[in-house]
Design a protein around this motif. Structure first.
Motif, mmCIF file in Angstrom:
data_model
loop_
_atom_site.group_PDB
_atom_site.id
_atom_site.type_symbol
_atom_site.label_atom_id
_atom_site.label_comp_id
_atom_site.label_asym_id
_atom_site.label_seq_id
_atom_site.Cartn_x
_atom_site.Cartn_y
_atom_site.Cartn_z
ATOM 1 N N ALA A 54 -1.572 -4.581 -1.987
ATOM 2 C CA ALA A 54 -0.779 -5.113 -0.765
ATOM 3 C C ALA A 54 0.950 -4.757 -1.200
ATOM 4 O O ALA A 54 0.978 -4.056 -2.024
ATOM 5 C CB ALA A 54 -0.909 -6.667 -1.011
ATOM 6 N N PHE A 55 1.696 -4.726 0.059
ATOM 7 C CA PHE A 55 3.094 -4.494 -0.142
ATOM 8 C C PHE A 55 3.834 -5.354 -0.155
ATOM 9 O O PHE A 55 3.426 -6.667 0.226
ATOM 10 C CB PHE A 55 3.445 -3.251 1.358
ATOM 11 C CG PHE A 55 3.653 -2.257 0.942
ATOM 12 C CD1 PHE A 55 4.429 -1.534 0.391
ATOM 13 C CD2 PHE A 55 2.800 -0.916 1.536
ATOM 14 C CE1 PHE A 55 4.131 -0.467 -0.115
ATOM 15 C CE2 PHE A 55 2.855 0.329 1.652
ATOM 16 C CZ PHE A 55 3.711 1.155 -0.217
ATOM 17 N N PRO A 56 4.893 -5.618 -0.611
ATOM 18 C CA PRO A 56 5.651 -6.338 -0.884
ATOM 19 C C PRO A 56 6.358 -6.917 0.533
ATOM 20 O O PRO A 56 5.990 -6.509 1.149
ATOM 21 C CB PRO A 56 6.373 -6.590 -2.167
ATOM 22 C CG PRO A 56 6.256 -5.258 -2.191
ATOM 23 C CD PRO A 56 5.178 -4.630 -1.635
ATOM 24 N N PRO A 57 6.623 -8.207 0.448
ATOM 25 C CA PRO A 57 7.105 -8.468 1.811
ATOM 26 C C PRO A 57 8.532 -7.622 1.736
ATOM 27 O O PRO A 57 8.606 -7.591 0.958
ATOM 28 C CB PRO A 57 7.321 -10.270 2.059
ATOM 29 C CG PRO A 57 6.862 -10.557 0.953
ATOM 30 C CD PRO A 57 6.457 -9.576 -0.092
ATOM 31 N N HIS A 58 8.773 -7.058 3.373
ATOM 32 C CA HIS A 58 9.688 -5.634 3.836
ATOM 33 C C HIS A 58 10.041 -5.818 5.165
ATOM 34 O O HIS A 58 9.238 -6.191 5.656
ATOM 35 C CB HIS A 58 9.740 -4.787 2.919
ATOM 36 C CG HIS A 58 8.469 -4.565 3.392
ATOM 37 N ND1 HIS A 58 6.897 -4.131 3.318
ATOM 38 C CD2 HIS A 58 8.353 -3.385 4.873
ATOM 39 C CE1 HIS A 58 5.907 -4.131 3.814
ATOM 40 N NE2 HIS A 58 6.536 -3.297 4.943
ATOM 41 N N ASP A 59 11.842 -5.611 5.420
ATOM 42 C CA ASP A 59 12.360 -5.409 7.083
ATOM 43 C C ASP A 59 11.362 -4.132 7.251
ATOM 44 O O ASP A 59 11.663 -3.201 6.282
ATOM 45 C CB ASP A 59 13.004 -6.056 6.427
ATOM 46 C CG ASP A 59 13.605 -6.935 6.385
ATOM 47 O OD1 ASP A 59 13.200 -7.972 6.603
ATOM 48 O OD2 ASP A 59 14.648 -6.786 5.635
ATOM 49 N N HIS A 60 11.865 -4.147 8.471
ATOM 50 C CA HIS A 60 11.663 -2.720 9.761
ATOM 51 C C HIS A 60 13.089 -2.282 10.143
ATOM 52 O O HIS A 60 13.469 -3.208 11.412
ATOM 53 C CB HIS A 60 10.534 -2.571 10.140
ATOM 54 C CG HIS A 60 9.164 -2.854 9.868
ATOM 55 N ND1 HIS A 60 8.967 -1.846 8.705
ATOM 56 C CD2 HIS A 60 8.121 -3.921 9.250
ATOM 57 C CE1 HIS A 60 7.354 -2.206 8.312
ATOM 58 N NE2 HIS A 60 7.498 -3.359 8.353
ATOM 59 N N PRO A 61 14.015 -1.777 9.057
ATOM 60 C CA PRO A 61 15.358 -1.750 9.768
ATOM 61 C C PRO A 61 15.283 -0.866 11.191
ATOM 62 O O PRO A 61 16.163 -0.862 12.501
ATOM 63 C CB PRO A 61 16.464 -1.577 9.446
ATOM 64 C CG PRO A 61 15.005 -0.481 7.773
ATOM 65 C CD PRO A 61 14.071 -1.655 8.349
ATOM 66 N N GLY A 62 14.054 0.152 11.233
ATOM 67 C CA GLY A 62 14.052 0.777 12.435
ATOM 68 C C GLY A 62 12.781 0.909 13.494
ATOM 69 O O GLY A 62 12.541 1.666 13.826
ATOM 70 N N GLY A 63 12.161 -0.182 12.741
ATOM 71 C CA GLY A 63 10.979 -0.818 13.946
ATOM 72 C C GLY A 63 9.311 0.007 13.140
ATOM 73 O O GLY A 63 10.048 0.676 12.417
#
Length: 223
Positions: A54-63
């Motif tokens: 798994a990846f930790p929860p994260h944002d996608h600032p550029g999609g």
């Protein structure tokens, strides 16, 4: 890190050209295809999740754009089987994982800021349309501005006319062998052709490709 970062240059990566590189998360590896920047920078990769990773929860600032190639990919919104196409828009957030393991084609930080639509398409269930020449079938996935994304199936012996790529073209070969006057590209190959490049594609044995066109225009044409 810069890898095939100049969008004005043609880039080709064949299946055996690059190895797997560990990501910051245990059990997740990447075959890097293009990259400009760090973890939150522009990147195109094939990503492989081991079962239970798994990846930790994260944002996608550029999609984020994903095509599930194998296995089952998951996040808090659902499970996505092989053949699923996903677009997580600019500013979206999730915590991805895979219980069974999976392989993905992933593009980060490459969205038009105005393209805010989340997209999930099961391509195994979607309808195909006739292409521009006999032997071609097309499954449209997304369009916004000059960008167009589709799966294209080539019957054996199909040839396409010579054409120019306004805004560039990017291809991932999913099955069979794609060809043009520059070479042959077996399954797993990735090609990026710059703005206003030309070629005459064909496929002797037939193939299935993921295709994006027009998406390089804004960055290619900027000073």
């Amino acid at each position: 890190m810069n890898l095939h970062a100049d969008l004005r240059q043609r880039a080709v990566v064949l299946p055996d050209d690059t190895g797997w590189v560990a990501s910051p998360s245990v059990g997740i590896e990447r075959r890097m295809l293009d990259r400009n920047g760090k973890e939150q920078g522009r990147a195109t990769s094939v990503v492989r999740y081991a079962a239970g990773s798994a990846f930790p929860p994260h944002d996608h600032p550029g999609g984020e754009e994903i095509l599930v190639l194998e296995g089952v990919f998951s996040d808090e919104r659902g499970n996505y089987t092989a053949g699923t196409y996903i677009r997580n828009p600019v500013g979206s957030r999730h915590g991805p994982y895979s219980d069974l393991g999976c392989t993905l084609f992933v593009k980060l930080c490459q969205f038009d800021p105005e393209d805010s639509q989340r997209v999930v398409i099961d391509t195994e269930q979607a309808g195909w349309h006739p292409g521009l020449v006999p032997g071609l079938s097309v499954l449209p996935l997304h369009s916004f501005g000059t960008e167009h994304v589709a799966l294209v199936r080539w019957a054996p012996g199909t040839q396409f006319k010579r054409h120019c790529h306004w805004g560039g073209e990017e291809i991932l070969v999913l099955e069979g062998t794609f060809q043009d006057e520059h070479g042959s590209y077996p399954a797993g190959s990735w090609l990026r052709s710059p703005h206003q490049s030309e070629h005459t594609p064909f496929s002797d044995e037939g193939c299935l490709i993921f295709v994006k066109t027009g998406h390089l225009a804004r960055e290619s044409l900027s000073p």
